[in-house]
Design an enzyme around this catalytic site. Structure first.
Site, PDB file in Angstrom:
ATOM      1  N   LYS A  59      -3.495   1.749  19.255  1.00  0.00           N
ATOM      2  CA  LYS A  59      -3.406   0.298  19.044  1.00  0.00           C
ATOM      3  C   LYS A  59      -2.752  -0.453  20.207  1.00  0.00           C
ATOM      4  CE  LYS A  59      -3.480   0.055  14.009  1.00  0.00           C
ATOM      5  NZ  LYS A  59      -2.873  -0.552  12.814  1.00  0.00           N
ATOM      6  N   ASP A  69      -3.798  -6.925  11.090  1.00  0.00           N
ATOM      7  CA  ASP A  69      -2.870  -6.281  10.143  1.00  0.00           C
ATOM      8  C   ASP A  69      -1.880  -7.295   9.567  1.00  0.00           C
ATOM      9  OD1 ASP A  69      -3.852  -3.652  10.252  1.00  0.00           O
ATOM     10  OD2 ASP A  69      -2.709  -3.205  12.061  1.00  0.00           O
ATOM     11  N   GLY A  92      11.812  -0.510   7.972  1.00  0.00           N
ATOM     12  CA  GLY A  92      10.918   0.230   8.862  1.00  0.00           C
ATOM     13  C   GLY A  92      10.730  -0.503  10.174  1.00  0.00           C
ATOM     14  N   ALA A  93      10.382   0.253  11.223  1.00  0.00           N
ATOM     15  CA  ALA A  93      10.223  -0.364  12.548  1.00  0.00           C
ATOM     16  C   ALA A  93       9.073   0.275  13.321  1.00  0.00           C
ATOM     17  CB  ALA A  93      11.532  -0.249  13.335  1.00  0.00           C
ATOM     18  N   GLY A 145       4.558   0.791  13.509  1.00  0.00           N
ATOM     19  CA  GLY A 145       3.412  -0.072  13.778  1.00  0.00           C
ATOM     20  C   GLY A 145       3.214  -1.146  12.714  1.00  0.00           C
ATOM     21  N   TYR A 197      -0.297   2.752   0.789  1.00  0.00           N
ATOM     22  CA  TYR A 197      -1.366   2.494  -0.190  1.00  0.00           C
ATOM     23  C   TYR A 197      -1.882   3.766  -0.877  1.00  0.00           C
ATOM     24  CZ  TYR A 197      -4.145   3.541   3.971  1.00  0.00           C
ATOM     25  OH  TYR A 197      -4.653   4.131   5.085  1.00  0.00           O
ATOM     26  N   GLY A 240       0.071  -2.218  -1.056  1.00  0.00           N
ATOM     27  CA  GLY A 240      -0.391  -2.068   0.334  1.00  0.00           C
ATOM     28  C   GLY A 240      -1.899  -2.060   0.464  1.00  0.00           C
TER      29      GLY A 240
HETATM   30  N1  LIG Z   1      -1.565  -1.242   3.973  1.00  0.00           N
HETATM   31  C1  LIG Z   1      -1.972  -1.249   5.232  1.00  0.00           C
HETATM   32  O1  LIG Z   1      -2.927  -1.924   5.618  1.00  0.00           O
HETATM   33  C2  LIG Z   1      -1.206  -0.419   6.216  1.00  0.00           C
HETATM   34  C3  LIG Z   1      -1.297  -0.669   7.598  1.00  0.00           C
HETATM   35  C4  LIG Z   1      -0.539   0.132   8.461  1.00  0.00           C
HETATM   36  C5  LIG Z   1       0.259   1.135   7.944  1.00  0.00           C
HETATM   37  N2  LIG Z   1       0.311   1.344   6.600  1.00  0.00           N
HETATM   38  C6  LIG Z   1       1.168   2.375   6.025  1.00  0.00           C
HETATM   39  O2  LIG Z   1       2.506   2.080   6.383  1.00  0.00           O
HETATM   40  C7  LIG Z   1       3.235   3.287   6.587  1.00  0.00           C
HETATM   41  C8  LIG Z   1       3.845   3.297   7.988  1.00  0.00           C
HETATM   42  O3  LIG Z   1       2.800   3.249   8.950  1.00  0.00           O
HETATM   43  P1  LIG Z   1       3.118   2.959  10.500  1.00  0.00           P
HETATM   44  O4  LIG Z   1       1.815   2.917  11.175  1.00  0.00           O
HETATM   45  O5  LIG Z   1       4.065   1.835  10.651  1.00  0.00           O
HETATM   46  O6  LIG Z   1       3.854   4.342  10.895  1.00  0.00           O
HETATM   47  P2  LIG Z   1       4.858   4.617  12.110  1.00  0.00           P
HETATM   48  O7  LIG Z   1       4.595   3.707  13.238  1.00  0.00           O
HETATM   49  O8  LIG Z   1       4.798   6.088  12.328  1.00  0.00           O
HETATM   50  O9  LIG Z   1       6.322   4.249  11.514  1.00  0.00           O
HETATM   51  C9  LIG Z   1       6.859   5.013  10.480  1.00  0.00           C
HETATM   52  C10 LIG Z   1       8.104   4.325   9.951  1.00  0.00           C
HETATM   53  O10 LIG Z   1       8.538   5.071   8.794  1.00  0.00           O
HETATM   54  C11 LIG Z   1       9.908   5.471   8.984  1.00  0.00           C
HETATM   55  N3  LIG Z   1      10.115   6.738   8.284  1.00  0.00           N
HETATM   56  C12 LIG Z   1       9.241   7.780   8.210  1.00  0.00           C
HETATM   57  N4  LIG Z   1       9.769   8.760   7.433  1.00  0.00           N
HETATM   58  C13 LIG Z   1      10.987   8.313   7.021  1.00  0.00           C
HETATM   59  C14 LIG Z   1      12.007   8.853   6.193  1.00  0.00           C
HETATM   60  N5  LIG Z   1      11.882  10.061   5.631  1.00  0.00           N
HETATM   61  N6  LIG Z   1      13.139   8.118   5.974  1.00  0.00           N
HETATM   62  C15 LIG Z   1      13.264   6.895   6.536  1.00  0.00           C
HETATM   63  N7  LIG Z   1      12.321   6.324   7.331  1.00  0.00           N
HETATM   64  C16 LIG Z   1      11.210   7.028   7.574  1.00  0.00           C
HETATM   65  C17 LIG Z   1      10.063   5.580  10.481  1.00  0.00           C
HETATM   66  O11 LIG Z   1      11.426   5.527  10.807  1.00  0.00           O
HETATM   67  P3  LIG Z   1      11.978   6.172  12.172  1.00  0.00           P
HETATM   68  O12 LIG Z   1      11.777   5.134  13.220  1.00  0.00           O
HETATM   69  O13 LIG Z   1      13.400   6.451  11.880  1.00  0.00           O
HETATM   70  O14 LIG Z   1      11.174   7.414  12.432  1.00  0.00           O
HETATM   71  C18 LIG Z   1       9.283   4.323  10.926  1.00  0.00           C
HETATM   72  O15 LIG Z   1      10.040   3.157  10.710  1.00  0.00           O
HETATM   73  C19 LIG Z   1       2.236   4.429   6.349  1.00  0.00           C
HETATM   74  O16 LIG Z   1       2.365   4.860   5.027  1.00  0.00           O
HETATM   75  C20 LIG Z   1       0.882   3.757   6.559  1.00  0.00           C
HETATM   76  O17 LIG Z   1      -0.161   4.375   5.818  1.00  0.00           O
HETATM   77  C21 LIG Z   1      -0.406   0.581   5.744  1.00  0.00           C
END
Ligand SMILES: NC(=O)c1ccc[n+]([C@@H]2O[C@H](COP(=O)([O-])OP(=O)(O)OC[C@H]3O[C@@H](n4cnc5c(N)ncnc54)[C@H](OP(=O)(O)O)[C@@H]3O)[C@@H](O)[C@H]2O)c1
Length: 316
Positions: free
Chosen positions: A63, A99, A124-125, A127, A249, A270
């Site tokens: 991305k 998004d 969270g921080a 994508g 989701y 989600g």
């Molecule tokens: N609904 C939608 O359209 C949509 C779109 C995008 C993403 N999502 C969903 O959103 C979620 C995150 O996606 P992303 O793309 O943002 O992933 P990402 O960039 O990998 O970020 C993951 C985030 O989760 C945190 N995290 C992971 N495991 C953790 C734990 N055990 N305890 C505390 N924090 C934890 C990470 O914290 P650290 O920085 O400490 O590692 C980081 O903030 C996924 O479930 C994805 O499927 C949904």
């Protein structure tokens, strides 16, 4: 041909959603998934041009990395620092981010809440957080308070967003996900950006949560039923009219949202962000408004087939 590029990409629900729309509207389009590893990204973008592919979705891990390979990037995608949708307009590849739009539409449609003037508590921080924070600020949110397990990542996100707002807010209007003008003057400069990081602790969350209008999970906690975010929330501090949103989701109803719902709060799934980001992309590629009902139906029956009938149970 419309495609999605990612690594991995097999899990993507976008082909199901878009192909259903194309066939329902009798459009001569087909949506396919392309597994593209990071070392092949540049060649894949060249391939989009060479094959005159009409557009693509872009997913993890491309991305951000795709940006330098595009001819133009919307101001919103520049602010968020990520592109999830590319359209091929007569050989020019233009990148957008839908998004954040997906998040905003989900919260307004299912939470009955406009982001303007609202206080967002963002967990969270990664994508998804980037898109939620960027879009919230673009839409005039009062503040975005970010908390993340890894402090440095949250700090870096805040710095990135401040820097991109600094660059972009001095320039002209942007285009939002659906291609409509979005006046960046709503962010009247860096001084007005109320964006900060707080530590990953229940105690320090209390004050910000007490003021929050929207409590958003963008971590992967709760994905596939793993982890319990509900136990971290200081529930006694939450305002009565707060809205809870979970980017996760799968499952559709996470434990976090089940607990919020049980306590009487409005909850937004989600899956609706997923649907509306797809709707934004569909409009960019085809110029047509997609049928949201069709998108919901196909995702519901797909997830029900995988044993997740939560959307059906709620009658949404
Ligand atoms: N609904 C939608 O359209 C949509 C779109 C995008 C993403 N999502 C969903 O959103 C979620 C995150 O996606 P992303 O793309 O943002 O992933 P990402 O960039 O990998 O970020 C993951 C985030 O989760 C945190 N995290 C992971 N495991 C953790 C734990 N055990 N305890 C505390 N924090 C934890 C990470 O914290 P650290 O920085 O400490 O590692 C980081 O903030 C996924 O479930 C994805 O499927 C949904």
């Amino acid at each position: 041909v419309i495609g999605i590029i990612g690594d991995p990409v097999e899990h993507s629900l976008s082909p199901i959603m878009h192909n259903a729309l194309f066939s329902r509207l009798n459009l001569d389009f087909i949506y396919v998934a392309f597994h593209v590893t990071p070392d092949k990204l540049e060649k894949a973008v060249e391939g989009v041009r060479a094959l005159n592919i009409a557009g693509i979705n872009v997913t993890i891990p491309h991305k951000t990395e795709i940006i330098p390979h595009l001819d133009e990037v919307s101001a919103e995608a520049q602010i968020i620092g990520a592109v999830n949708t590319v359209v091929n307009r007569s050989g020019r590849l233009i990148g957008f981010n839908t998004d954040g739009y997906g998040f905003e539409k989900a919260v307004s449609t299912y939470g009955g809440l406009s982001l303007k003037g609202k206080k967002i508590f963002l967990i969270g921080a990664g994508g998804a957080a980037r898109a939620v924070a960027g879009r919230s600020l673009l839409s005039g949110a009062n503040s975005v308070i970010i908390t993340n397990r890894t402090w440095e990542k949250a700090e870096a996100l805040v710095e990135d967003l401040k820097e991109s707002f600094r660059k972009i807010s001095s320039t002209s209007n942007a285009k939002d996900a659906a291609g409509e003008p979005r006046d960046l003057k709503c962010v009247s400069g860096i001084k007005d950006l109320n964006l900060k990081v707080i530590p990953w602790q229940k105690e320090s969350w209390k004050q910000s949560i007490a003021a929050a209008d929207v409590i958003v999970n963008t971590t992967s906690i709760g994905m596939n039923g793993k982890g319990n975010l509900a136990s971290l929330i200081p529930w006694e501090s939450v305002k009565d009219d707060a809205v809870f949103f979970d980017a996760v989701y799968a499952p559709v109803q996470t434990d976090f949202l089940i607990e919020a719902g049980r306590r009487g709060y409005k909850t937004v799934y989600g899956i609706y962000m997923l649907i509306y980001q797809g709707a934004g992309a569909f409009k960019i590629w085809t110029g047509r408004q997609p049928d949201i009902k069709v998108m919901k139906q196909v995702l519901e029956s797909y997830l029900a087939g995988k044993g997740d009938s939560d959307v059906k149970r709620t009658g949404e």
